[in-house]
Design an enzyme around this catalytic site. Sequence first.
Site, PDB file in Angstrom:
ATOM      1  NE  ARG A   1       7.022   0.757   4.825  1.00  0.00           N
ATOM      2  CZ  ARG A   1       5.750   0.222   4.831  1.00  0.00           C
ATOM      3  NH1 ARG A   1       5.729  -1.267   4.387  1.00  0.00           N
ATOM      4  NH2 ARG A   1       4.770   0.825   5.154  1.00  0.00           N
TER       5      ARG A   1
ATOM      6  CG  HIS B   1       3.234   3.907   8.759  1.00  0.00           C
ATOM      7  ND1 HIS B   1       3.572   4.725   7.443  1.00  0.00           N
ATOM      8  CD2 HIS B   1       3.161   2.745   8.000  1.00  0.00           C
ATOM      9  CE1 HIS B   1       3.357   4.092   6.345  1.00  0.00           C
ATOM     10  NE2 HIS B   1       2.729   2.952   6.789  1.00  0.00           N
TER      11      HIS B   1
ATOM     12  CE  LYS C   1      26.782  -2.420  -5.652  1.00  0.00           C
ATOM     13  NZ  LYS C   1      26.200  -1.206  -6.842  1.00  0.00           N
TER      14      LYS C   1
ATOM     15  NE  ARG D   1      -1.480  -2.231   2.749  1.00  0.00           N
ATOM     16  CZ  ARG D   1      -1.896  -3.544   2.355  1.00  0.00           C
ATOM     17  NH1 ARG D   1      -2.871  -3.973   1.790  1.00  0.00           N
ATOM     18  NH2 ARG D   1      -0.791  -4.227   2.503  1.00  0.00           N
ATOM     19  CB  THR D   2       3.431   2.527   2.344  1.00  0.00           C
ATOM     20  OG1 THR D   2       2.573   1.979   3.363  1.00  0.00           O
ATOM     21  CG2 THR D   2       3.877   3.847   2.858  1.00  0.00           C
TER      22      THR D   2
HETATM   23  N1   CP Z   1      -0.294  -0.064   5.780  1.00  0.00           N
HETATM   24  C1   CP Z   1       0.778  -0.224   5.301  1.00  0.00           C
HETATM   25  O1   CP Z   1       1.899   0.306   5.737  1.00  0.00           O
HETATM   26  O2   CP Z   1       0.894  -1.265   4.122  1.00  0.00           O
HETATM   27  P1   CP Z   1       2.088  -1.842   3.570  1.00  0.00           P
HETATM   28  O3   CP Z   1       3.064  -2.444   4.428  1.00  0.00           O
HETATM   29  O4   CP Z   1       1.416  -2.596   2.522  1.00  0.00           O
HETATM   30  O5   CP Z   1       2.810  -0.495   2.847  1.00  0.00           O
END
Ligand code: CP
Length: 305
Positions: free
Chosen positions: A101, A129, A80, A51-52
């Site tokens: 991320r 998040h 590396k 999703r993100t």
């Molecule tokens: N909600 C969320 O962060 O989903 P993903 O891990 O799929 O990005």
Amino acid sequence: MRHIIDIKDLSVEEINEILDTADDMISNREKYSHVCDGKKLATLFFEPSTRTRLSFEAAMLELGGSVLGFSTAESSSATKGESVSDTVRTVGCYADIIAMRHPKEGAPMVASLKSPVPVINAGDGGHNHPTQTLTDLLTIRREKGRMSNLTVGMCGDLMFGRTVHSLVNALVRYDNINFVFISPDELKIPDYLKHEISNIEGISFVETDCLESAIGDLDILYMTRVQKERFFNEADYIRLKDSYILDMQKLALAKDDLAILHPLPRVNEISREVDDDKRACYFKQVENGKIVRKALMMKLLEVEV
Ligand code: CP
């Protein structure tokens, strides 16, 4: 230049402004379809995501911009030994904004110190998040019509669930929020968060391990997955993973206007039969995530309609 590492990097006024823009985008999508013409987003994902990452990319494409990036650490020069600081200094030569991320808590913050372009934390370990929180807030506001005077149940892995930590930090800035933290003893919400919120006027919390006894009081139920990737011991994960399963039997005890949220991905914690109930909002959350990321990127890139 602004970075968004923690939801507290945005004031309540700014959050409300982002949610207002998101609401306007839902009604007037075309109005925004060229605001980021010529802009480039880089998605640097050192940890898996559906999703993100894809919602960030879809968001930038819908704003008229373009995207580049990587979806695994293995496909980058991190393998590396390159640092996140050097990575963002490099990618800042190619892109106007970065969504990152990383499995290590604080990595996006470290990256932001050297980045020539805005960095957005797209999830760092079990820590934060913030863009999921904007997603959750937009969903709460659209479903309940308010962000205050709410009893909010958070259920599941409250220790490692970064979306829970960010959402608590956001909601404590609104009025009269009562949290019900529902978890097994081993996955309770961290003490530092309880300490932070315990003296805020208008905010209260209780802890329980029983979803059935709590569900009838809730306006919002925020279900979470037990975060397998944060466990050191697989036996502990297997023992705890199905601690809570929301099914129609438990939902029968809930208010008629309960809103059920889940950041997804889901494993077993919400039965498929719940998906067709009008109180299930988690796939609306997915759509809201793309919209709110559009609004956030517009703000950080300082582009206007
Ligand atoms: N909600 C969320 O962060 O989903 P993903 O891990 O799929 O990005």
